[in-house]
Design an enzyme around this catalytic site. Sequence first.
Site: not given
Length: 373
Positions: A102, A144
């Site tokens: 993020c 991720k």
Amino acid sequence: MLKLGNLTIETPVVLAPMAGITNAAYRRLCAEQGAGLYVCEMITSRGIVEGDQKSLDMLTFDPRETVRSVQLYGVDPTYIGRAVQILCDSYGVAHVDLNFGCPVPKVTRKGGGAALPWKRNLLGAILQSAVRAATPYGVPVTMKTRIGIDASHQTYLDAGRIAEESGAAAIGLHGRTAAQAYSGQADWSTIAELVSHVSIPVLGNGDIWEAGDALRMVAETGCAGVIVGRGCLGRPWLFRDLAAAFAGEEVLELPTLGEVAAVMRRHGELLAELMGEQRGLRDFRKHVSWYLKGFPAGGELRAALGMVDTLAHLDELLSQLDPTVPFPVAELGAPRGRQGSPRDHIILPQGWLDDTDGLTANLAEAELGVSGG
């Protein structure tokens, strides 16, 4: 097929978690179009452990959601481990993905998201804690991430090594830095480099706008599958095209405006079932511009659809669209959703780049108010 531990995904395509988008209704809509793995919105580990109602409400799954997948955000190995155990034990989750990608300032300024992989020891501790908690349930843990904080502070190769050493089932790489956010073009060469650097599956992310892009990414990088985010906004049938492409079948023709309207109606219906009609149709409004991008729908009708509040109202407005209008081919391959501009610098905690340990960092506030993005 995509193998994640004991989990087999028929088509090597993963729906990326997107705040305010990938709720149970949208995941169901995409799954009705094609095969893949559909991940819910990002949820904080602390929110799950402490019973935060907003976080728990996001753990809503459609009855026909056979593989429950959750993306977890966290900065504390203890909280992460406890959250993973709760997800596996109480919610029947079959796949846990950890978010270290993020790029938004409210996350990086506290050391979370794409900032965290700089702290190699902390990253390893978090991954090990998650894998240790998930192993008794046979649940695969993936992560991720991005290329790094910026061009001068790249982390993806170390992150891949640490993920493999920690027992992660796969690693997803978005081919942009945090400083790039969603601007410019994704660097797929980094995905190829990571593939050659680790033995676990690598999932490629970034600039998958059409089914052909996914096939090209796999061919160019050797990645085991693709992660699709913004490319499916207003286009859930992309998963149908992806399933056909990976199966070696001919991709179906582009939908007419009438067929798009039918998908819009289905989306509104699913949101109404999930949230109640009034709230669900309010949530639907943000999707209108994506669905109608490039179509000649008229400003007044678009504005009215942006204020829709009931299914009957939605039906009335959709009936005003010309069902024979062909799909606007000029939109093929074009970026969708947020793009923005690259940032000159990423806001990080004071002294964040001074070392790569992180185990003694004070990150107590890094998870506050982050569930959902």
